[in-house]
Design a protein around this motif. Structure first.
Motif, mmCIF file in Angstrom:
data_model
loop_
_atom_site.group_PDB
_atom_site.id
_atom_site.type_symbol
_atom_site.label_atom_id
_atom_site.label_comp_id
_atom_site.label_asym_id
_atom_site.label_seq_id
_atom_site.Cartn_x
_atom_site.Cartn_y
_atom_site.Cartn_z
ATOM 1 N N GLU A 47 157.433 -23.085 59.748
ATOM 2 C CA GLU A 47 157.111 -24.112 58.767
ATOM 3 C C GLU A 47 157.261 -25.515 59.343
ATOM 4 N N LEU A 48 158.212 -25.690 60.248
ATOM 5 C CA LEU A 48 158.401 -27.019 60.830
ATOM 6 C C LEU A 48 157.085 -27.554 61.351
ATOM 7 N N PHE A 96 154.071 -28.933 59.125
ATOM 8 C CA PHE A 96 153.982 -30.259 58.532
ATOM 9 C C PHE A 96 154.175 -31.345 59.569
ATOM 10 N N LEU A 148 149.317 -25.330 48.674
ATOM 11 C CA LEU A 148 150.329 -26.281 48.229
ATOM 12 C C LEU A 148 149.726 -27.320 47.296
ATOM 13 N N PRO A 183 151.379 -26.522 43.027
ATOM 14 C CA PRO A 183 152.506 -27.371 43.436
ATOM 15 C C PRO A 183 153.853 -26.682 43.331
ATOM 16 N N SER A 184 153.940 -25.655 42.531
ATOM 17 C CA SER A 184 155.244 -25.002 42.397
ATOM 18 C C SER A 184 155.670 -24.362 43.710
ATOM 19 N N SER A 236 155.302 -25.730 46.602
ATOM 20 C CA SER A 236 155.964 -26.805 47.339
ATOM 21 C C SER A 236 157.410 -26.941 46.906
ATOM 22 N N LEU A 237 157.617 -26.865 45.616
ATOM 23 C CA LEU A 237 158.996 -26.985 45.134
ATOM 24 C C LEU A 237 159.863 -25.886 45.726
ATOM 25 N N ILE A 277 159.354 -24.307 48.558
ATOM 26 C CA ILE A 277 159.568 -24.566 49.976
ATOM 27 C C ILE A 277 160.542 -25.727 50.158
ATOM 28 N N LEU A 278 160.404 -26.732 49.327
ATOM 29 C CA LEU A 278 161.343 -27.850 49.398
ATOM 30 C C LEU A 278 162.765 -27.366 49.181
ATOM 31 N N THR A 279 162.925 -26.461 48.243
ATOM 32 C CA THR A 279 164.258 -25.908 47.999
ATOM 33 C C THR A 279 164.770 -25.191 49.238
ATOM 34 N N PHE A 329 163.809 -25.649 52.323
ATOM 35 C CA PHE A 329 164.079 -26.663 53.342
ATOM 36 C C PHE A 329 165.413 -27.343 53.086
ATOM 37 N N SER A 330 165.659 -27.660 51.835
ATOM 38 C CA SER A 330 166.923 -28.309 51.497
ATOM 39 C C SER A 330 168.092 -27.463 51.955
ATOM 40 N N ASN A 331 167.999 -26.185 51.671
ATOM 41 C CA ASN A 331 169.080 -25.294 52.065
ATOM 42 C C ASN A 331 169.250 -25.263 53.567
ATOM 43 N N ARG A 332 168.144 -25.175 54.251
ATOM 44 C CA ARG A 332 168.208 -25.116 55.709
ATOM 45 C C ARG A 332 168.776 -26.399 56.275
ATOM 46 N N LEU A 372 168.422 -33.750 49.163
ATOM 47 C CA LEU A 372 168.995 -32.411 49.272
ATOM 48 C C LEU A 372 169.383 -31.896 47.906
ATOM 49 N N PHE A 384 166.868 -30.615 45.077
ATOM 50 C CA PHE A 384 166.251 -29.301 45.021
ATOM 51 C C PHE A 384 167.286 -28.202 45.100
ATOM 52 N N LYS A 385 168.450 -28.575 45.527
ATOM 53 C CA LYS A 385 169.469 -27.596 45.815
ATOM 54 C C LYS A 385 170.526 -27.683 44.733
ATOM 55 N N MET A 443 154.913 -32.244 40.631
ATOM 56 C CA MET A 443 153.988 -31.286 40.052
ATOM 57 C C MET A 443 152.629 -31.943 39.806
ATOM 58 N N LEU A 467 157.749 -32.886 52.348
ATOM 59 C CA LEU A 467 157.879 -31.745 53.251
ATOM 60 C C LEU A 467 157.801 -32.202 54.704
ATOM 61 N N THR A 468 156.909 -33.113 54.970
ATOM 62 C CA THR A 468 156.802 -33.640 56.325
ATOM 63 C C THR A 468 158.096 -34.324 56.738
ATOM 64 N N PHE A 500 161.054 -33.813 55.504
ATOM 65 C CA PHE A 500 162.081 -32.775 55.654
ATOM 66 C C PHE A 500 161.932 -32.060 56.990
ATOM 67 N N SER A 501 160.704 -31.765 57.346
ATOM 68 C CA SER A 501 160.464 -31.093 58.617
ATOM 69 C C SER A 501 161.036 -31.908 59.756
#
Lengths: 241, 241
Positions: A102-103, A106, A135, A139-140, A142-143, A145-147, A149-152, B103, B106-107, B136, B146-147, B149-150
DNA sequence: CGACAGGTTGACCGTTATCAAAGATCGTGG
DNA sequence: CCACGATCTTTGATAACGGTCAACCTGTCG
């Protein structure tokens, strides 16, 4: 390069892998997608490819072109990096339902890490432009994936902070404690990787892992058992190391 | 402490900060949003709040409720963590256009890090539910985030790998080389932070930073000048340290 | 059963943290 | 605008921590 193959179930596969069965199984078990309507899911499956890798095969490598999201369907994948000075660091191990790549989707178009199949492994591939269209349309996703990503990111920054401030023994102790977390109440777990890999993950050497685990055992905090099993005897003690 | 100030351009502000001028300036300079239509931008500005912080003020802290995206408008913000053993690690420094707090959007609902104003600082706030609605409705914003975050994740994992595999001297050398990158061709730059902060960022001590920089200077690779200026004399040499 | 990767143990040494104290720099208020 | 104090920075001496090398052990799998 396109290899469209229209079927009623709409499965097409290529690359150096082999065709596998249902892709529904693949896509639907992924947290990113499993909130979608059946109809939308169907649409995504149409564009996904399925590839298998044998143990030891490199799935992608640093510097290589990156244009797909990889979703693990079966098996285990080792994600690692080579630092500027050429030493390897284990970043994470993917199990079914996890995704990677995923990195580069984007960001830049080249991988910065290596992905290697640790055993017979199947992945689903969704290419960059398809994914970006999804995406925009759903759009959901993306949310989700954003979640993820946040965790990561959270995880990665926590790990960085530990490297920056904790000594090896503490990092090992914290790692063991977190292994325990994932088990339910049990006081025992099996190390999720070899000690060699653990050393790479924790930024130390196998020798030091060996010694420090022995130390922790001498202190009566843990007990090492055969087949990578470890019993935590004193969790609080472990966290104060 | 509230200091609402309604204008025809629909600016509302509160929290412990003070009202500031146009929010257009604030929002529009942010890469996440600056691709939007004027109309959409307007809508976002309506929901944004503006807050000022004095030097040393804590903007948020670990464990605190998190429900907003913070966009830096003016000033500098130090983001740092406290590790399990209580030691501080500098994670990053935000300058105008950067954002943080994402962070927790979403988390989980609590911060894991601290944000401290390093000088007089203004931020724009967008609260969680407003932002999620925008995401949304304008999926392109998600792609931008996302970009971002990446990039952050990439950066963080690279940093982790360096901690795991490189010794302090190498980490310092790599850091200097990257400072140079951001300058255009120039061979000289000013350190973006104090050496104390640099030590915290690189997971070492001020004493070691001081000594290693002196070593690099002795080796003829760099030259330290007054006011945190550093000249790179031999970039290649630096990268082989 | 044998080979080979993984794991353990010991001896040694390099790197970096720590403690202490002196010196430089910066921001602030008079 | 200068002086003062606080904070940052440097330097030295010391020791702990962990890496490296080498040898040996062990379990896993063909």
């Amino acid at each position: 390069m396109k290899n469209l193959e229209e079927k009623k179930t709409n499965t097409h596969c290529h690359a150096h892998g082999h065709a596998i069965g249902s892709q529904k199984a693949c896509v639907s078990l992924v947290p990113i997608f499993n909130h979608l309507e059946a109809e939308q899911m169907e649409e995504i499956m149409v564009t996904a490819q399925s590839v298998s890798y044998k143990k030891g095969e490199i799935i992608y490598h640093a510097g290589g072109q990156s244009d797909s999201l990889y979703i693990v369907n079966k098996g285990k994948i080792r994600i690692y990096r080579l630092s500027e000075s050429g030493k390897e660091q284990l970043v994470r191990i993917l199990t079914p339902g996890d995704f990677t790549g995923e990195l580069a989707l984007f960001k830049e178009a080249v991988h910065e890490s290596y992905a290697e199949a640790m055993e017979e492994t199947k992945v689903c591939l969704i290419n960059r432009s398809d994914l970006q269209q999804f995406l925009m349309r759903f759009p959901s996703i993306s949310l989700k994936i954003l979640t993820e990503f946040s965790n990561r990111l959270e995880q990665s920054e926590k790990q960085t902070a530990r490297f920056a401030t904790e000594k090896v023994e503490t990092r090992i102790a914290l790692f063991l404690a977190e292994c325990l977390d994932s088990e339910n109440d049990a006081k025992e777990f099996v190390l999720p990787m070899s000690k060699k890999d653990l050393a790479s993950y924790l930024g130390t050497t196998p020798e030091t892992i060996s010694r420090k685990l022995a130390d922790l055992e001498d202190q009566g905090l843990i007990k090492q058992k055969p087949r990578k099993r470890i019993e935590i005897l004193d969790l609080d003690g472990l966290l104060f190391v």
